[in-house]
Write a protein that holds these residues in place. Structure first.
Motif, PDB file in Angstrom:
ATOM      1  N   ALA A 533       0.841  -1.198   0.000  1.00 42.90           N
ATOM      2  CA  ALA A 533       0.000   0.000   0.000  1.00 42.90           C
ATOM      3  C   ALA A 533       0.881   1.254   0.000  1.00 42.90           C
ATOM      4  N   LEU A 534       1.929   1.249   0.818  1.00 42.30           N
ATOM      5  CA  LEU A 534       2.793   2.431   0.922  1.00 42.30           C
ATOM      6  C   LEU A 534       3.507   2.738  -0.391  1.00 42.30           C
ATOM      7  N   VAL A 535       4.011   1.693  -1.046  1.00 42.88           N
ATOM      8  CA  VAL A 535       4.774   1.982  -2.271  1.00 42.88           C
ATOM      9  C   VAL A 535       3.876   2.369  -3.446  1.00 42.88           C
ATOM     10  N   ARG A 536       2.563   2.207  -3.275  1.00 44.69           N
ATOM     11  CA  ARG A 536       1.661   2.734  -4.304  1.00 44.69           C
ATOM     12  C   ARG A 536       1.548   4.260  -4.222  1.00 44.69           C
ATOM     13  N   HIS A 537       2.008   4.830  -3.104  1.00 48.70           N
ATOM     14  CA  HIS A 537       1.971   6.294  -2.970  1.00 48.70           C
ATOM     15  C   HIS A 537       3.098   6.895  -3.808  1.00 48.70           C
ATOM     16  N   PRO A 538       2.801   7.945  -4.573  1.00 49.00           N
ATOM     17  CA  PRO A 538       3.801   8.476  -5.505  1.00 49.00           C
ATOM     18  C   PRO A 538       5.112   8.947  -4.880  1.00 49.00           C
ATOM     19  N   ALA A 539       5.107   9.330  -3.616  1.00 53.92           N
ATOM     20  CA  ALA A 539       6.348   9.857  -3.017  1.00 53.92           C
ATOM     21  C   ALA A 539       7.248   8.754  -2.449  1.00 53.92           C
ATOM     22  N   VAL A 540       6.707   7.548  -2.318  1.00 56.86           N
ATOM     23  CA  VAL A 540       7.440   6.500  -1.606  1.00 56.86           C
ATOM     24  C   VAL A 540       8.291   5.658  -2.555  1.00 56.86           C
ATOM     25  N   ALA A 541       9.559   5.492  -2.179  1.00 57.04           N
ATOM     26  CA  ALA A 541      10.433   4.619  -2.964  1.00 57.04           C
ATOM     27  C   ALA A 541      10.363   3.205  -2.413  1.00 57.04           C
ATOM     28  N   GLU A 542      10.611   3.066  -1.106  1.00 59.16           N
ATOM     29  CA  GLU A 542      10.616   1.750  -0.478  1.00 59.16           C
ATOM     30  C   GLU A 542       9.972   1.836   0.897  1.00 59.16           C
ATOM     31  N   ALA A 543       9.411   0.718   1.305  1.00 59.06           N
ATOM     32  CA  ALA A 543       8.799   0.699   2.632  1.00 59.06           C
ATOM     33  C   ALA A 543       9.056  -0.640   3.293  1.00 59.06           C
ATOM     34  N   ALA A 544       9.275  -0.602   4.594  1.00 65.12           N
ATOM     35  CA  ALA A 544       9.396  -1.841   5.367  1.00 65.12           C
ATOM     36  C   ALA A 544       8.591  -1.645   6.641  1.00 65.12           C
ATOM     37  N   VAL A 545       7.764  -2.637   6.924  1.00 66.50           N
ATOM     38  CA  VAL A 545       6.825  -2.489   8.033  1.00 66.50           C
ATOM     39  C   VAL A 545       7.100  -3.557   9.087  1.00 66.50           C
ATOM     40  N   VAL A 546       7.116  -3.139  10.324  1.00 62.62           N
ATOM     41  CA  VAL A 546       7.296  -4.108  11.411  1.00 62.62           C
ATOM     42  C   VAL A 546       6.300  -3.818  12.537  1.00 62.62           C
ATOM     43  N   CYS A 559       6.236   1.876  10.335  1.00 73.72           N
ATOM     44  CA  CYS A 559       6.682   1.815   8.945  1.00 73.72           C
ATOM     45  C   CYS A 559       7.986   2.577   8.757  1.00 73.72           C
ATOM     46  N   PHE A 560       8.950   1.939   8.155  1.00 72.36           N
ATOM     47  CA  PHE A 560      10.174   2.610   7.717  1.00 72.36           C
ATOM     48  C   PHE A 560       9.994   2.923   6.241  1.00 72.36           C
ATOM     49  N   VAL A 561      10.246   4.166   5.876  1.00 74.07           N
ATOM     50  CA  VAL A 561       9.953   4.585   4.506  1.00 74.07           C
ATOM     51  C   VAL A 561      11.138   5.348   3.929  1.00 74.07           C
ATOM     52  N   THR A 562      11.527   5.007   2.706  1.00 71.69           N
ATOM     53  CA  THR A 562      12.465   5.860   1.989  1.00 71.69           C
ATOM     54  C   THR A 562      11.685   6.562   0.879  1.00 71.69           C
ATOM     55  N   LEU A 563      12.073   7.828   0.636  1.00 71.93           N
ATOM     56  CA  LEU A 563      11.300   8.632  -0.313  1.00 71.93           C
ATOM     57  C   LEU A 563      12.014   8.762  -1.650  1.00 71.93           C
ATOM     58  N   LYS A 564      11.222   8.991  -2.678  1.00 67.14           N
ATOM     59  CA  LYS A 564      11.805   9.296  -3.981  1.00 67.14           C
ATOM     60  C   LYS A 564      12.461  10.672  -3.893  1.00 67.14           C
ATOM     61  N   LYS A 565      13.390  10.944  -4.812  1.00 62.76           N
ATOM     62  CA  LYS A 565      14.101  12.227  -4.797  1.00 62.76           C
ATOM     63  C   LYS A 565      13.110  13.384  -4.915  1.00 62.76           C
ATOM     64  N   LEU A 573       3.848  14.684   5.115  1.00 59.29           N
ATOM     65  CA  LEU A 573       3.854  13.397   4.416  1.00 59.29           C
ATOM     66  C   LEU A 573       3.610  12.234   5.386  1.00 59.29           C
ATOM     67  N   GLY A 574       4.144  12.356   6.577  1.00 62.09           N
ATOM     68  CA  GLY A 574       3.911  11.314   7.587  1.00 62.09           C
ATOM     69  C   GLY A 574       2.418  11.148   7.831  1.00 62.09           C
ATOM     70  N   LYS A 575       1.750  12.268   8.007  1.00 59.89           N
ATOM     71  CA  LYS A 575       0.297  12.240   8.237  1.00 59.89           C
ATOM     72  C   LYS A 575      -0.415  11.671   7.020  1.00 59.89           C
ATOM     73  N   GLU A 576       0.027  12.127   5.859  1.00 61.76           N
ATOM     74  CA  GLU A 576      -0.622  11.706   4.610  1.00 61.76           C
ATOM     75  C   GLU A 576      -0.480  10.188   4.407  1.00 61.76           C
TER      76      GLU A 576
END
Ligand code: WT7
Length: 646
Positions: A533-546, A559-565, A573-576
Motif C-alpha cells: 500500500a505504501l509503495v503505491r503512494h507516488p512519493a514513496v520509494a521503499e517501505a518496510a513495516v514491522v 513503517c520505515f519509509v524511503t522517499l523518492k528524490k 507526508l507522515g500524516k498523509e
C-alpha cells in the motif's frame, strides 16, 4: 511469562455443573480422541449435527493436504442452525438478542430467525443466485448480517464477510478474487455515536467488479443511499411479499460454506476456505467443551462477524447449539466506557468472550465503570486473538469475574476454524497467559526446524500433527499457496506460523508469529500488505513495516519509509501516509508511526532485513547476526537515530 505462574483451578461448584468435569474428564476425552480420532469425531458428529444422509468414510486423507471429512454425508448448515430447533422447546427461545449502539434492542426467537432467513434466502433465489455462487457480506453488527450468512448457507451460496472497517480498495480486491456475483450491505451502521456509511464504499469498489450483478442494501441508519438502477435494491423492497417457505436442501459435507480473507506474508490476502460438515461438528464441540454451554446461558462474543471469531462463535457454533446469542453493534466506549458492563447487566449475560486488547483498553479507564454494574450473572469468561498478559488476565478474573468465573484463553486461527488450545473451564486449571492444553482431537506440538518435538521448556514452532474436522480445506483459487504456506515447512504437517513453548505440565505458551505477520488488536495484519500500500503512494520509494510492542493493542504498525528524490515536507507526508494506508486497507490498519530513512538494511540478495528493524523498534539496539547485511552503515544510522530519539 513464568512457568511457575499462579494456578487457578475451577471451583468445586463450577466442576459439578460442567460439561467436562475435572482433569479426569478432560484426560478421558483426550485419550479417546487420541487413540482413534476418526471414531471419536464420527461419534461426536453423529450425536450433535443433524445429517440428511450419513457418511461412508470419516476422513479422506489420501490426497494430503486436501482433507475431506464425513465423505458422502449430506447436511444443510442453516437447517442445523435453525429448522431443527423448531421441533423442540427451542422454537420460542431467543436466538439473537440485539443491542444497537443508539440503544435500540431486539429479541429474535429461533422461529422468527428461521422466518427471516427463509425469506431472505427466497430473495436471493429471486435474484437468480444458486449453489456455488459467491456473495460478499459487508455489514454492520446487526442481526441481518447473521441472516445474510445463514441465507447463503441455506442455498449453498459461498459467503465472504468483509469487515466493515475495510476500505473500498480492500473490498474491491476481495470481490475480484472471489469473482462474487452479489454484495449484501447496509446504508451504514452506528459507531461511536456517528453513522459509518457502508454503501459509498461498495459503490466505489464495484466500479471495477464486472462480476457483480446485484447489490442488496439493508436499511439500518435510514440516511439514504445512492442506488444504481438495475443493480442496487433495498432489502425491504425485495422482501415485500416474499414467501416464508424456503426448503433447506441437503448439500454434500464438503460443500464450501465460506471464504474468509486473512493476511499472509505477501501483499495479497489469503482466501481461507471452510466447508460444512466438519466445520459445524467442531464448532459445536467447542461450544460444549470450551464454553460449557447450557440451555439457560446468555452468551456474548464481542467479535465482529467480519472476523473468524464472529463466524464460529457468534453465528455457526452458538446457533447450531441452540444458544441465546447477544449481538452488540457498537464500541465499548460509547456513550461511556461502561457500555459493555451495562449490556452484561441489562441482558444478564452468563458467558462473555472478548479480546486482550479490549480488556487492556478497559483496564486503563478504571474500575469505577465495571464496579457500577451488576456483573453477577457472569459464570465464564473467554479471551481470544493474541496472548493475554498475566496482569490483564488477573484484572479480568477479579474485577469482571469476581474471582468466580473461569477464564478460557483460546488459541486458534482463521485457518483452524475453531478453538484448538484452551482450558476446558471445569477441568483444566488455568495459568494466566497460557492457553493450557489442546482440545480433544487436536494433536498440537512444539517442534524444532526438523519437525522433531523439542524438550519441555524450549521454544519451537507450533504445529498440528493430524488433520482436524474444521481445518481450512484450501486457499480460494490458489491450492499451491495453500501447500506452500502451511504444509511445506514440515512436509505433511500443518504449520501454524506461531512460536510456542510447553512448560513442565505440558501447558502451551504461545509466543507470537514467526513470519511477517503482525497482530494488532487481535487482528492479523500483513507487513507486506501495508508495504505494498505504501509503495503505491507516488512519493514513496521503499517501505518496510514491522510490528512494534504496544501497551494496549499488543503490537502497533511501524513503517520505515524511503522517499523518492525531491523536496518533501516530512511532517505533512507522515500524516498523509498514515491516512493513505487507512484508505488503501482500512482505518484499523492505520500505522502508529512512519519513520523516514535514507536507506533500508538489506541482505546481499536485496531482501529488506525486517528482523533488524524489529530489533530497532523493540529493543532499540541491534544485537543479532548482521553478516548478511549489505550496508552496515544503514543499520548503524537507524539504530543511532533511535537512540537519539530515546
Ligand atoms: C493468530 C491467529 C483466532 C481468532 C482470532 C484471530 C494469535 C490467537 C491467541 C491466544 C496467543 C493467539 C496467534 C494466531 N492468537 N489467539 N489465545 N493466545 N495467540 O485469528 O487473525 O487468524 O490470527 O492470532 O498468533 O496464529 P487470526
Amino acid at each position: 511469562m513464568s512457568d511457575h505462574a499462579v494456578v487457578y483451578a475451577p471451583s468445586a461448584e463450577f466442576i459439578a455443573q460442567a460439561n467436562v468435569k475435572g482433569m479426569e474428564g478432560y484426560r478421558e476425552l483426550y485419550a479417546a480422541a487420541d487413540a482413534d480420532p476418526e471414531k471419536f469425531w464420527s461419534e461426536f458428529a453423529a450425536s450433535s449435527v443433524d445429517w440428511a444422509e450419513p457418511w461412508t468414510q470419516v476422513l479422506d486423507w489420501s490426497n494430503p493436504p486436501f482433507a475431506k471429512w464425513f465423505v458422502g454425508a449430506k447436511l444443510n448448515v442453516a437447517h442445523n442452525c435453525l429448522d431443527r430447533h423448531l421441533s423442540t422447546s427451542r422454537k420460542d427461545k431467543i436466538a439473537i438478542l440485539f443491542e444497537g449502539e443508539p440503544g435500540d434492542s431486539r429479541a429474535i426467537t429461533y422461529a422468527e430467525l428461521h422466518k427471516l432467513v427463509s425469506r431472505f434466502a427466497n430473495v436471493l433465489k429471486g435474484r437468480g443466485l444458486k449453489q456455488g455462487d459467491r456473495a460478499i457480506i459487508y455489514m454492520p453488527m446487526i442481526p441481518e448480517a447473521a441472516v445474510a450468512m445463514l441465507a447463503c448457507a441455506r442455498l449453498g451460496i459461498i459467503h465472504s464477510v468483509v469487515f466493515g472497517g475495510f476500505s473500498a480498495e480492500a473490498l474491491k480486491t476481495r470481490i475480484q478474487d472471489l469473482g462474487a456475483q452479489l454484495v449484501i450491505t447496509a446504508d451504514g451502521g452506528w459507531r461511536r455515536a456517528k453513522e459509518v456509511k457502508l454503501k459509498p464504499a461498495v459503490d466505489e469498489a464495484v466500479l471495477d467488479c464486472p462480476t457483480i450483478q446485484n447489490v442488496i442494501v439493508y436499511q439500518r441508519t435510514n440516511s439514504g443511499a445512492a442506488m444504481t438502477e438495475g443493480r442496487d435494491h433495498w432489502w425491504h423492497e425485495l422482501e415485500a411479499g416474499v414467501s416464508d417457505d424456503c426448503p433447506a436442501e441437503p448439500f454434500d459435507s464438503e460443500t464450501p460454506l465460506y471464504v474468509l480473507y486473512t493476511s499472509g506474508t505477501t501483499g495479497k490476502p489469503k482466501g481461507i476456505l471452510h466447508t460444512s460438515g466438519g466445520y459445524l461438528t467442531q464448532a459445536m464441540a467447542s461450544m460444549k467443551w470450551v464454553f460449557d454451554l447450557k440451555e439457560s446461558d446468555i452468551y456474548w462474543c464481542s467479535a465482529d462477524i467480519g472476523w473468524v471469531t464472529g463466524h464460529s462463535y457468534v453465528v455457526y457454533g452458538p446457533l447450531a447449539s441452540g444458544a441465546t446469542v447477544l449481538m452488540y453493534e457498537g464500541t465499548p466506549d460509547t456513550p461511556t466506557f461502561a457500555r459493555w458492563w451495562q449490556v452484561i447487566e441489562k441482558y444478564k449475560v452468563t458467558i462473555f468472550y472478548t479480546s486482550p486488547t479490549a480488556i487492556r483498553a478497559l483496564i486503563r479507564q478504571g474500575d469505577q465503570f465495571p464496579n457500577a454494574h451488576d456483573l453477577s450473572s457472569l459464570r465464564l469468561l473467554g479471551s481470544v486473538g493474541e496472548p493475554i498478559n498475566p496482569a490483564a488476565w488477573e484484572w479480568y478474573y477479579k474485577t469482571i469475574g469476581k474471582s468466580k468465573c473461569p477464564i478460557v484463553d483460546t488459541w486458534w486461527q482463521t485457518e483452524t476454524g475453531t478453538i484448538m488450545i484452551s482450558p476446558l473451564p471445569g477441568a483444566v486449571p488455568a495459568k494466566p497467559g497460557s492457553g493450557t492444553l489442546p482440545l480433544p482431537g487436536v494433536q498440537a506440538e512444539v517442534v524444532d526446524l526438523k519437525g522433531h518435538p523439542v524438550e519441555r521448556g524450549k521454544e519451537g514452532y507450533l504445529i498440528i500433527r493430524k488433520p482436524w474436522p474444521s481445518m481450512l480445506r484450501t486457499l480460494w483459487g490458489d491450492p499451491e499457496r495453500f501447500k506452500e504456506a502451511y504444509w511445506s515447512k514440515f512436509p505433511g504437517i500443518y504449520f501454524t506460523g506461531d512460536a510456542a513453548r510447553q512448560d513442565e505440565d505440558g501447558y502451551f505458551w504461545v509466543l507470537g508469529r514467526v513470519d511477517d505477520v503482525m497482530n494488532v488488536s487481535g487482528h492479523r495484519l500483513s507487513t507486506m500488505e501495508i508495504e505494498s500500500a505504501l509503495v503505491r503512494h507516488p512519493a514513496v520509494a521503499e517501505a518496510a513495516v514491522v510490528g512494534k510492542p504496544h501497551e494496549i493493542t499488543g503490537q502497533a504498525v511501524c513503517c520505515f519509509v524511503t522517499l523518492k528524490k525531491g523536496d518533501h515536507d516530512v511532517d505533512a507526508l507522515g500524516k498523509e501516509l498514515r491516512q493513505w494506508v487507512a484508505h488503501e486497507i482500512g482505518a484499523f490498519a492505520r500505522p502508529e508511526e512512519i519513520r523516514f530513512t535514507e536507506a533500508m538494511p538489506k541482505t546481499r540478495s536485496g531482501k529488506i532485513m525486517r528482523r533488524l528493524l524489529r530489533e530497532i523498534v523493540t529493543s532499540h539496539t541491534v544485537a543479532g547476526d548482521v553478516t548478511t547485511l549489505e550496508d552496515m552503515n544503514v543499520i548503524t544510522s537507524l539504530a543511532a537515530a533511535q537512540q537519539d530519539e530515546d
